[in-house]
Design a protein around this motif. Structure first.
Motif, PDB file in Angstrom:
ATOM      1  N   UNK A  50      -5.687  11.178 -17.772  1.00  0.00           N
ATOM      2  CA  UNK A  50      -4.886  10.233 -16.690  1.00  0.00           C
ATOM      3  C   UNK A  50      -4.018   9.648 -17.313  1.00  0.00           C
ATOM      4  N   UNK A  51      -2.745  10.063 -17.364  1.00  0.00           N
ATOM      5  CA  UNK A  51      -1.622   8.705 -17.905  1.00  0.00           C
ATOM      6  C   UNK A  51      -1.687   7.177 -18.478  1.00  0.00           C
ATOM      7  N   UNK A  52      -1.293   7.293 -19.115  1.00  0.00           N
ATOM      8  CA  UNK A  52      -1.311   5.877 -19.537  1.00  0.00           C
ATOM      9  C   UNK A  52      -1.182   4.569 -18.694  1.00  0.00           C
ATOM     10  N   UNK A  53       0.512   5.118 -18.269  1.00  0.00           N
ATOM     11  CA  UNK A  53       0.229   3.481 -16.653  1.00  0.00           C
ATOM     12  C   UNK A  53       0.473   3.757 -15.782  1.00  0.00           C
ATOM     13  N   UNK A  54      -1.440   4.953 -15.100  1.00  0.00           N
ATOM     14  CA  UNK A  54      -1.909   5.223 -13.872  1.00  0.00           C
ATOM     15  C   UNK A  54      -2.444   3.510 -13.959  1.00  0.00           C
ATOM     16  N   UNK A  55      -1.863   2.903 -12.299  1.00  0.00           N
ATOM     17  CA  UNK A  55      -2.681   1.765 -11.848  1.00  0.00           C
ATOM     18  C   UNK A  55      -4.065   1.930 -11.817  1.00  0.00           C
ATOM     19  N   UNK A 101       0.779  -1.149  -0.422  1.00  0.00           N
ATOM     20  CA  UNK A 101      -0.010   0.371  -0.219  1.00  0.00           C
ATOM     21  C   UNK A 101       0.684   1.397  -0.557  1.00  0.00           C
ATOM     22  N   UNK A 102       0.392   1.887  -1.415  1.00  0.00           N
ATOM     23  CA  UNK A 102       1.403   3.149  -1.097  1.00  0.00           C
ATOM     24  C   UNK A 102       1.184   4.330  -0.401  1.00  0.00           C
ATOM     25  N   UNK A 103       1.898   5.525   0.259  1.00  0.00           N
ATOM     26  CA  UNK A 103       1.615   5.745   1.156  1.00  0.00           C
ATOM     27  C   UNK A 103       1.333   7.179   0.174  1.00  0.00           C
ATOM     28  N   UNK A 104       0.276   8.585   0.200  1.00  0.00           N
ATOM     29  CA  UNK A 104      -0.256   9.174  -0.545  1.00  0.00           C
ATOM     30  C   UNK A 104       0.846  10.248   0.258  1.00  0.00           C
ATOM     31  N   UNK A 105       1.257  10.859  -0.904  1.00  0.00           N
ATOM     32  CA  UNK A 105       2.225  11.980  -0.182  1.00  0.00           C
ATOM     33  C   UNK A 105       1.337  13.392  -0.219  1.00  0.00           C
ATOM     34  N   UNK A 106       0.187  13.626  -1.393  1.00  0.00           N
ATOM     35  CA  UNK A 106      -0.225  14.661  -0.887  1.00  0.00           C
ATOM     36  C   UNK A 106      -0.774  14.989   0.505  1.00  0.00           C
ATOM     37  N   UNK A 107      -1.360  14.114   1.482  1.00  0.00           N
ATOM     38  CA  UNK A 107      -1.603  14.490   2.832  1.00  0.00           C
ATOM     39  C   UNK A 107      -1.150  14.947   3.919  1.00  0.00           C
ATOM     40  N   UNK A 120       2.458  10.928  -8.425  1.00  0.00           N
ATOM     41  CA  UNK A 120       2.986  11.313 -10.134  1.00  0.00           C
ATOM     42  C   UNK A 120       4.115  10.294  -9.520  1.00  0.00           C
ATOM     43  N   UNK A 121       5.376  10.508  -8.584  1.00  0.00           N
ATOM     44  CA  UNK A 121       6.412   9.922  -8.782  1.00  0.00           C
ATOM     45  C   UNK A 121       6.266   8.140  -9.229  1.00  0.00           C
ATOM     46  N   UNK A 122       5.059   7.233  -8.485  1.00  0.00           N
ATOM     47  CA  UNK A 122       4.755   5.951  -8.994  1.00  0.00           C
ATOM     48  C   UNK A 122       4.106   5.946 -10.327  1.00  0.00           C
ATOM     49  N   UNK A 123       3.647   6.899 -11.007  1.00  0.00           N
ATOM     50  CA  UNK A 123       3.063   7.009 -12.442  1.00  0.00           C
ATOM     51  C   UNK A 123       4.570   7.011 -13.080  1.00  0.00           C
ATOM     52  N   UNK A 124       5.501   7.625 -12.847  1.00  0.00           N
ATOM     53  CA  UNK A 124       6.371   8.263 -14.021  1.00  0.00           C
ATOM     54  C   UNK A 124       6.859   7.001 -13.681  1.00  0.00           C
TER      55      UNK A 124
END
Lengths: 421, 209, 476
Positions: free
Chosen positions: C106-111, B177-183, C153-157
């Protein structure tokens, strides 16, 4: 300013060759109203004998206008009847003695162009000539200032209505004579008749007699709604814009039926006692133009001409489909400003949320913003710069709305809010 | 328990009165920071309420506000010195928001509206009500932000040299589960607070009905 | 006979909101079909991906739409407690549009779970919490997109960003706008446009980008259709795109770049899609004509500012959201301007001054930047031995620093010895003998083609050689 929208005309329904006249009514009801004043003074009492043209009431505020009887007979009482704006008003009920005796009037001139301007205004006042296109505005007030142009409004832009067209078919020569007389009396040198582009027959009627009157011209205007509105008409024909009244720029606009009433007043010094009403609609057995005595109840007229067809709900409208008032009975009294009675299907239209498409703003001829007014109906501070008082209630905003929202109602409420402050 | 919740939510300074929002958005990056900030405000509020309710009759109307601010400033300074001495990591985390408790609207507002007109004991109870409400609100925001933004819950980290324990738990494994850094950023703070405000007020309205 | 009653005009125009929405959907259909073709079918046919990859764009779109419809149904049923007419209410609310636009932006590689989250946020926070259809202030799809991109954003990138499987292997890693920002916004045809093809590829849509925004020709055709049938407010995209064109034209001319520069800016990124479909969302754009003009001009100004002066390469999303915030004020100005011409004149003059000032400022800034030394270049040591000057330098490449020893003798570079690099696509450059080509053509470095498949790395090497030469010139 917006240019107007082409709406369906539906006029062929009521165009028939002959004008028919309805049966003479047994009782007429003359409302004691004029323009904005709903309770004029009554000058007769029960039991009085009246003749056709007797003054039975008077508007006596700063505008002095008499109310005439349209038949000869006996006053039998004061009743409340339905007026064309949907309200109940006090009417003088006169029992018709079918003798058609008129008041004995002298003093009319043979050459109607030879009156002086003061006499002209006095006659208009005496014969209670008011706007017959629906406005009911006292005509003599328009002629009090210095004028240089007269426009005869024969555009009849609202759908279904053909009363003015019928008037022109029957009385084109008298109308032209009246216009010429008005021009000479008031020192006007430009006379224009405004006719819709598609209405070639009306133009031919006028051209038949136009040779005698070199100063009167005919202009064809675009076939859009609401080209019959003063401001839009003057802008379209002359290219002039005015602030408050057309008489500021020396222009006067009169409906073509009003011109006929002026003719009757100048030639015979008589007020009109009948008018042509377009009684039409999909739910009527016989839609046609009918010459109806003022004061008749529409219930009898409709019964006489075949009544309604179908059994589902109907909408009974006094006036045209865009600006008319919907009534809940057909016991309507015919008055000078009633030009149409419309009977159509009652459709239920649910409204969707406003998607703020902005079409109402693009289409408004008065150049205001209906959707923004709808947002701020109760907010006087914002209404100050939104100017809802400029609305002419033409109904185009509600017509064009894709979400079928009744925007005109919100603008009407905003107008009331402004008047309260 | 429900009664206690109702008592502190009834006039909750953050969700109902909407006061003291600035520290609420700035320091609540972890659950621990949240409740510690709330406790600091509680302490200052308690003592200032006591003093104000005792002295209020003597202070002239014209210099009410400067006088109260002086009282509040005294207690904030005492608190700051104590925290600087015994729990230095906490003062580094709270940063400038610790001295800013002086101008926190809650304390001055309660002093002016409640403590100056009431006796000592009701003022103490009011201080606890407001202070505990604020602590609850701040810790709630801190919990949500830390859980969603960092996958951890920190119960005792900054004050670890005082208590001797470190309680920092990772709730969801970081690789699934990846943390959501926006918060963790200020934008997420506004978002969390707005949504919590909406939800809590919606529940309150149903309760009132 | 029963009498019905109604206040308003008794004649109504035939157009209806449902027809407007279905025309909008019809205009989007070719774009959806092209997106599925280019990002799913084409890579599958060329062998870059499997069956799942072929269907992935379609799955993304369907998932977005289904999520938003489900969220609305749940919201109406459980939170607003409308048990009767549930389907009617959801139909009236046109639930599918936020989800559809989220999937297209959204970008194509979005999970996939992120697409669901984005669509959920878009419908719930962007539209329903404001009051449902007609009451929202911000474009709901953009709210969802911004949330997803800001949080993950980093995850998608890391998964590939905006590139589909075919492009990852052939173009190496960036969208046209990211490439532009990497080379500091000015360059030539060869490093701005050529790595992705010709401008015709940009127009047809075979460049990296999100699902909806690549095919510019289809968007233009949809715009004409929607403008003629009066579905959208055509004034907004026209003003928007013209302002961007004018501003990038000024910036380009100040830096001696040809006319392709403004065309490149219009045809890349989400500008056309955002201008035609997002900015003209009827609920969140002004209703008065003058308001629409101000809106369009403001959007163009903000997009150019965000593209050039902010760390992110694309400015359309944030500029539309910012102007959405100002719509209430803009409508007020539009309403007042109907009767007092002064408002219109003042707002237009202010906007025009801002546009010209900012374009000149940006153009000047970029010009002076290219004269400065490249800040990704660093000289570690300069040694002189045996009439040769050896430069030990580092240059920022695609994945880290490239360290090299460059030997200069007789005023020419004779050797470039790479001591360390961590580039992903280094093999390409070795295979094409890129370094030798740089050395052989060091007088004419402008015309050395970059290696396709390793654009950034080759650009970095070229910059390194250029910087060393420039420094050597100065030191002589």
């Amino acid at each position: 300013m917006a240019k107007g929208i082409k709406v369906l005309s539906n006029k062929s329904m009521s165009l028939n060759d002959q004008l028919v006249e309805c049966k003479r009514p047994e009782i007429v009801y003359i409302p004691l109203v004029n323009h904005s004043k709903m309770d004029c003074e009554c000058l007769v009492k029960v039991g009085d004998k009246v003749l056709k043209g007797t003054v039975i009431g008077r508007r006596n505020d700063n505008i002095d206008l008499p109310i005439h009887a349209s038949v000869s007979g006996k006053v039998i009482g004061i009743e409340e009847k339905l007026y064309c704006n949907g309200e109940g008003v006090k009417c003088v009920a006169i029992e018709n003695d079918f003798r058609e005796k008129s008041v004995d009037l002298r003093g009319a001139k043979k050459n109607i162009a030879s009156y002086s301007k003061d006499d002209f205004i006095t006659i208009l006042k005496e014969c209670a000539v008011t706007g017959m296109g629906g406005g009911d505005f006292p005509t003599y007030i328009k002629y009090k200032s210095e004028l240089n142009t007269i426009i005869v409004n024969a555009a009849e832009c609202e759908p279904y209505i053909t009363a003015d067209y019928m008037m022109v078919k029957l009385h084109a020569d008298e109308i032209l004579e009246a216009v010429d007389a008005i021009m000479e009396i008031n020192g006007i040198d430009k006379g224009i008749i405004a006719i819709k582009e598609s209405n070639i027959e009306m133009r031919d009627e006028f051209i038949h007699y136009l040779g005698t009157y070199p100063k009167i011209t005919i202009t064809m205007v675009r076939n859009v709604y609401p080209i019959g509105w003063e401001k839009l008409l003057i802008k379209e024909i002359l290219g002039i814009e005015y602030e408050k009244l057309p008489s500021d720029k020396g222009i006067v606009v009169n409906n073509v039926s009003t011109i006929y009433a002026i003719y009757k007043a100048l030639k015979y010094r008589r007020p009109i006692s009948k008018r042509i009403v377009t009684v039409t609609g999909e739910r009527l057995q016989e839609p046609k133009n009918i010459l109806i005595r003022l004061g008749t109840s529409m219930k009898n007229v409709i019964e006489e001409f075949g009544g309604y067809i179908g059994s589902s709900k109907i909408r009974f409208i006094a006036g045209g489909p865009m600006m008319g008032t919907c009534l809940d009975t057909d016991d309507l009294v015919v008055t000078k400003n009633l030009n149409c009675v419309l009977v159509i299907d009652d459709k239920d239209e649910a409204d969707l949320p406003c998607i703020r498409c902005g079409r109402c703003i693009a289409v408004c001829p008065a150049n205001i913003c209906p959707v923004l007014i709808k947002d701020k109906v109760n907010d006087f501070e914002s209404l100050k710069y939104l100017h809802p008082e400029k609305c002419i209630e033409c109904g185009l905003c509600s017509y064009i709305c894709p979400s079928k929202i009744r925007i005109r109602e919100s603008v009407r409420e905003a107008k009331k809010e402004i008047r309260r402050h | 328990m429900k009664k206690f919740l109702k008592w502190i939510m009834d006039e909750n300074p953050l969700f109902v009165l909407c006061l003291g929002m600035c520290p609420a958005l700035a320091v609540t990056t972890t659950f621990e920071n949240g409740y510690l900030m709330g406790l600091s405000v509680l302490i200052v509020l308690l003592f200032s309420n006591i003093v104000v309710s005792l002295i209020s009759k003597v202070i002239d109307n014209h210099i009410r506000i400067p006088a109260y601010i002086m009282i509040i400033a005294t207690f904030v300074t005492i608190l700051e010195i104590i925290i600087n001495t015994y729990v230095e990591p906490l003062s580094k985390t709270l940063g400038i928001y610790l001295p800013l408790i002086v101008v926190n609207c809650i304390i001055l507002g309660r002093a002016l509206s409640y403590a100056s007109n009431n006796k000592v004991v009701p003022s103490i109870i009011d201080a606890f009500k407001i202070g505990l409400g604020y602590t609850f609100a701040l810790s709630l925001i801190g919990l949500v932000r830390e859980l969603l933004g960092n996958n951890t819950i920190t119960i005792m980290d900054r004050i670890s040299n005082l208590t001797g324990y470190i309680m920092k738990y990772e709730i969801f494994p970081s690789n699934s589960v990846i943390p959501n850094q926006l918060f963790l950023s200020p934008a997420g703070a506004f978002l969390t607070m707005g949504l919590l405000l909406g939800i809590i007020n919606a529940l309150r309205r149903e309760d009132i009905k | 006979m029963e009498f019905g009653f109604d206040n308003g005009p008794h004649l109504k125009d035939k157009d209806h909101t449902s027809k407007i929405m279905s025309r909008l959907l019809m205009a989007l259909t070719p774009i959806i079909i092209f997106a599925v073709y280019k990002n799913g079918l084409l890579p599958y046919l060329e062998g870059y991906t499997n069956l799942y990859g072929m269907l992935k764009p379609l799955i993304i779109i369907l998932l977005g739409v289904l999520t938003s419809i489900t969220v609305e149904i749940i919201y109406f049923r459980f939170i607003l407690n409308k048990k009767d007419n549930l389907i009617e209410e959801v139909k009236r609310s046109y639930a599918l549009f936020p989800g559809l636009f989220v999937a297209l932006t959204l970008p194509i590689n979005t999970p996939l779970w992120l697409v669901v989250l984005g669509s959920l946020i878009a419908t719930l926070i962007g539209k329903l919490l404001f009051g449902g259809l007609g009451h929202n202030i911000f474009n709901p799809a953009l709210v969802g997109c911004l949330f997803v991109i800001a949080s993950y954003g980093a995850l998608i990138g890391a998964r590939g960003g905006y590139l589909n499987p075919m492009e990852i292997d052939t173009i190496a890693g960036v969208t046209p706008l990211t490439n532009l920002s990497n080379i500091n916004y000015v360059g030539t045809w060869s490093n701005i446009v050529k790595p992705f093809g010709s401008l015709r590829d940009f127009l047809l849509g075979f460049i990296p980008g999100s699902l909806g925004e690549t095919s510019k020709i289809l968007i233009l055709l949809s715009f004409i259709y929607l403008a003629v049938t009066k579905v959208i407010k055509w004034v907004v995209p026209v003003c928007y795109v013209s302002v961007v064109f004018v501003m990038t034209f000024i910036i380009g001319t100040m830096n001696n770049i040809d006319i392709f520069y403004p065309l490149f800016h219009i045809l890349s990124g989400g500008l056309l899609f955002g201008a035609v479909f997002m900015a003209t969302d009827p609920i969140t754009s002004p209703t008065t004509r003058i308001g629409q003009i101000i809106f369009g001009l403001g959007l163009g100004l903000l997009t150019v500012i965000f593209r050039f002066l902010s760390p992110y390469p694309e400015g359309v999303l944030t500029s539309i959201l910012t102007m959405n915030m100002l719509v209430v004020i803009i409508d007020k100005i539009g309403a007042k301007a109907k009767f007092k011409k002064g408002y219109l004149n003042i707002s237009l003059i202010v906007l025009l001054i801002c546009i010209i000032t900012f374009s000149i400022y940006i153009g000047y800034n970029l010009k002076s930047n290219t004269n400065k030394v490249d800040d990704r270049f660093n000289i570690i040591e300069i040694r002189e031995e045996n009439n040769k000057v050896i430069y030990e330098v580092t240059q920022k490449g695609f994945k880290g620093l490239i360290k090299a020893n460059i030997t200069i003798a007789n005023d020419k570079i004779i050797d470039v010895d790479i001591t360390s690099q961590s580039e992903t696509y280094w093999m390409e450059m070795e295979n094409q003998n890129y370094i030798n080509r740089l050395i052989n053509k060091q007088d004419d470095l402008e015309n050395v083609d970059v290696v396709s498949g390793a654009t950034i790395s080759s650009n970095a090497l070229k910059a390194m050689v250029e910087n060393v030469l420039a420094d050597y010139e100065v030191r002589k």
